[in-house]
Design an enzyme around this catalytic site. Structure first.
Site, PDB file in Angstrom:
ATOM      1  N   ARG A 172       6.160  16.649  15.881  1.00  0.00           N
ATOM      2  CA  ARG A 172       7.480  16.868  15.293  1.00  0.00           C
ATOM      3  C   ARG A 172       7.885  15.567  14.602  1.00  0.00           C
ATOM      4  O   ARG A 172       7.501  14.475  15.032  1.00  0.00           O
ATOM      5  CB  ARG A 172       8.485  17.220  16.379  1.00  0.00           C
ATOM      6  CG  ARG A 172       8.231  18.592  16.984  1.00  0.00           C
ATOM      7  CD  ARG A 172       9.162  18.868  18.162  1.00  0.00           C
ATOM      8  NE  ARG A 172       8.812  20.141  18.776  1.00  0.00           N
ATOM      9  CZ  ARG A 172       7.904  20.263  19.758  1.00  0.00           C
ATOM     10  NH1 ARG A 172       7.286  19.208  20.248  1.00  0.00           N
ATOM     11  NH2 ARG A 172       7.633  21.451  20.250  1.00  0.00           N
ATOM     12  N   LYS A 182      11.512  16.400  22.288  1.00  0.00           N
ATOM     13  CA  LYS A 182      12.050  17.744  22.517  1.00  0.00           C
ATOM     14  C   LYS A 182      11.757  18.254  23.919  1.00  0.00           C
ATOM     15  O   LYS A 182      12.624  18.846  24.562  1.00  0.00           O
ATOM     16  CB  LYS A 182      11.478  18.724  21.481  1.00  0.00           C
ATOM     17  CG  LYS A 182      12.023  20.130  21.622  1.00  0.00           C
ATOM     18  CD  LYS A 182      11.529  21.051  20.530  1.00  0.00           C
ATOM     19  CE  LYS A 182      12.089  22.451  20.723  1.00  0.00           C
ATOM     20  NZ  LYS A 182      11.649  23.361  19.665  1.00  0.00           N
ATOM     21  N   HIS A 203       8.636  19.798   8.816  1.00  0.00           N
ATOM     22  CA  HIS A 203       7.824  20.654   9.692  1.00  0.00           C
ATOM     23  C   HIS A 203       6.577  21.166   8.991  1.00  0.00           C
ATOM     24  O   HIS A 203       5.671  21.691   9.642  1.00  0.00           O
ATOM     25  CB  HIS A 203       8.643  21.844  10.214  1.00  0.00           C
ATOM     26  CG  HIS A 203       9.239  21.618  11.564  1.00  0.00           C
ATOM     27  ND1 HIS A 203       8.492  21.447  12.696  1.00  0.00           N
ATOM     28  CD2 HIS A 203      10.529  21.520  11.949  1.00  0.00           C
ATOM     29  CE1 HIS A 203       9.289  21.272  13.730  1.00  0.00           C
ATOM     30  NE2 HIS A 203      10.528  21.294  13.295  1.00  0.00           N
ATOM     31  N   ARG A 255       3.217  19.794  10.469  1.00  0.00           N
ATOM     32  CA  ARG A 255       2.829  20.396  11.745  1.00  0.00           C
ATOM     33  C   ARG A 255       2.339  21.834  11.532  1.00  0.00           C
ATOM     34  O   ARG A 255       1.325  22.249  12.092  1.00  0.00           O
ATOM     35  CB  ARG A 255       4.052  20.339  12.655  1.00  0.00           C
ATOM     36  CG  ARG A 255       3.846  20.692  14.073  1.00  0.00           C
ATOM     37  CD  ARG A 255       5.121  20.283  14.846  1.00  0.00           C
ATOM     38  NE  ARG A 255       5.332  21.087  16.019  1.00  0.00           N
ATOM     39  CZ  ARG A 255       4.750  20.880  17.183  1.00  0.00           C
ATOM     40  NH1 ARG A 255       3.912  19.882  17.329  1.00  0.00           N
ATOM     41  NH2 ARG A 255       5.012  21.653  18.214  1.00  0.00           N
ATOM     42  N   HIS A 308       2.939  24.889  22.234  1.00  0.00           N
ATOM     43  CA  HIS A 308       3.808  26.070  22.275  1.00  0.00           C
ATOM     44  C   HIS A 308       3.501  26.868  23.539  1.00  0.00           C
ATOM     45  O   HIS A 308       2.418  26.746  24.104  1.00  0.00           O
ATOM     46  CB  HIS A 308       3.559  26.977  21.072  1.00  0.00           C
ATOM     47  CG  HIS A 308       4.170  26.485  19.796  1.00  0.00           C
ATOM     48  ND1 HIS A 308       3.874  27.039  18.576  1.00  0.00           N
ATOM     49  CD2 HIS A 308       5.059  25.505  19.529  1.00  0.00           C
ATOM     50  CE1 HIS A 308       4.551  26.420  17.624  1.00  0.00           C
ATOM     51  NE2 HIS A 308       5.276  25.482  18.180  1.00  0.00           N
ATOM     52  N   TYR A 312       5.077  30.593  13.532  1.00  0.00           N
ATOM     53  CA  TYR A 312       5.282  29.196  13.152  1.00  0.00           C
ATOM     54  C   TYR A 312       4.308  28.769  12.052  1.00  0.00           C
ATOM     55  O   TYR A 312       4.686  28.091  11.109  1.00  0.00           O
ATOM     56  CB  TYR A 312       5.118  28.308  14.393  1.00  0.00           C
ATOM     57  CG  TYR A 312       5.462  26.861  14.159  1.00  0.00           C
ATOM     58  CD1 TYR A 312       6.781  26.424  14.185  1.00  0.00           C
ATOM     59  CD2 TYR A 312       4.477  25.916  13.927  1.00  0.00           C
ATOM     60  CE1 TYR A 312       7.107  25.096  13.977  1.00  0.00           C
ATOM     61  CE2 TYR A 312       4.792  24.586  13.723  1.00  0.00           C
ATOM     62  CZ  TYR A 312       6.107  24.180  13.748  1.00  0.00           C
ATOM     63  OH  TYR A 312       6.422  22.866  13.539  1.00  0.00           O
TER      64      TYR A 312
END
Length: 186
Positions: free
Chosen positions: A41, A64, A134, A137, A160, A169
């Site tokens: 991230r 996070k 993002h 990633r 994840h 994603y």
């Protein structure tokens, strides 16, 4: 804020790096190239300190999740990191803000997420792609999935907890999955 995309073409990945370098700075191109290879991230990428790197291994605590992540650095990332360190031996952060050097008694700070977002968005507008922080990633995840077709592996790399979240994603749609079934004939 519009959702950003994974960059699916390797030529476009290289073009973005080139445009970031000539339109913005070598530092922005370095963020793009290291970010693609680490799949972190943006907050974690910008917070990397040289002290977090031991030979070919990066160890961080993800902001996070609070989880510890150990990432082996590939030759491309190592090459960029070593160049940055040689050019800026006094820097604490891999992507240290140059503006902060003007304030003599201020502690070092990493480049801001906002500055990176603005640079990426401007290049995205130029090449007609929804590009953001993002995207690095997502692009890494997309290309790992395309080369392995192993969603579990992509999930672990991105850290994840759900296959569905990971597929969404990285931009894998039901059309992509249907195409895989049509094309793979055994």
């Amino acid at each position: 804020m519009a959702e950003v995309q994974a960059v699916k073409s390797r030529d476009t990945i290289q073009l973005i790096s080139h445009l970031l370098e000539i339109r913005h700075s070598q530092q922005m191109a370095d963020i793009w190239n290291v970010g693609l290879n680490l799949a972190l991230r943006i907050s974690d990428l910008l917070a990397i300190k040289f002290s977090d790197i031991d030979e070919d291994k990066l160890t961080i605590h993800e902001s996070k999740t609070g989880k510890k992540a150990q990432i082996i650095l590939n030759p491309k990332s190592l090459s960029i990191i070593h160049r940055i360190q040689q050019e800026n031996p006094h820097h604490i952060y891999l992507f240290q803000s140059y503006r902060n050097q003007q304030a003599i008694n201020s502690p070092a700070k990493p480049l801001s997420r906002r500055a990176v977002s603005k640079a990426f968005a401007s290049i995205g507008e130029e090449i007609k792609l929804s590009l953001g922080t993002h995207s690095m990633r997502k692009t890494r995840g997309y290309h790992l999935y395309q080369s392995t077709k192993d969603i579990g592996r992509v999930m672990r790399m991105l850290r994840h907890s759900s296959e569905g979240v990971t597929l969404r994603y990285i931009g894998i749609t039901q059309d992509d999955i249907d195409s895989d079934f049509r094309e793979l004939v055994l």
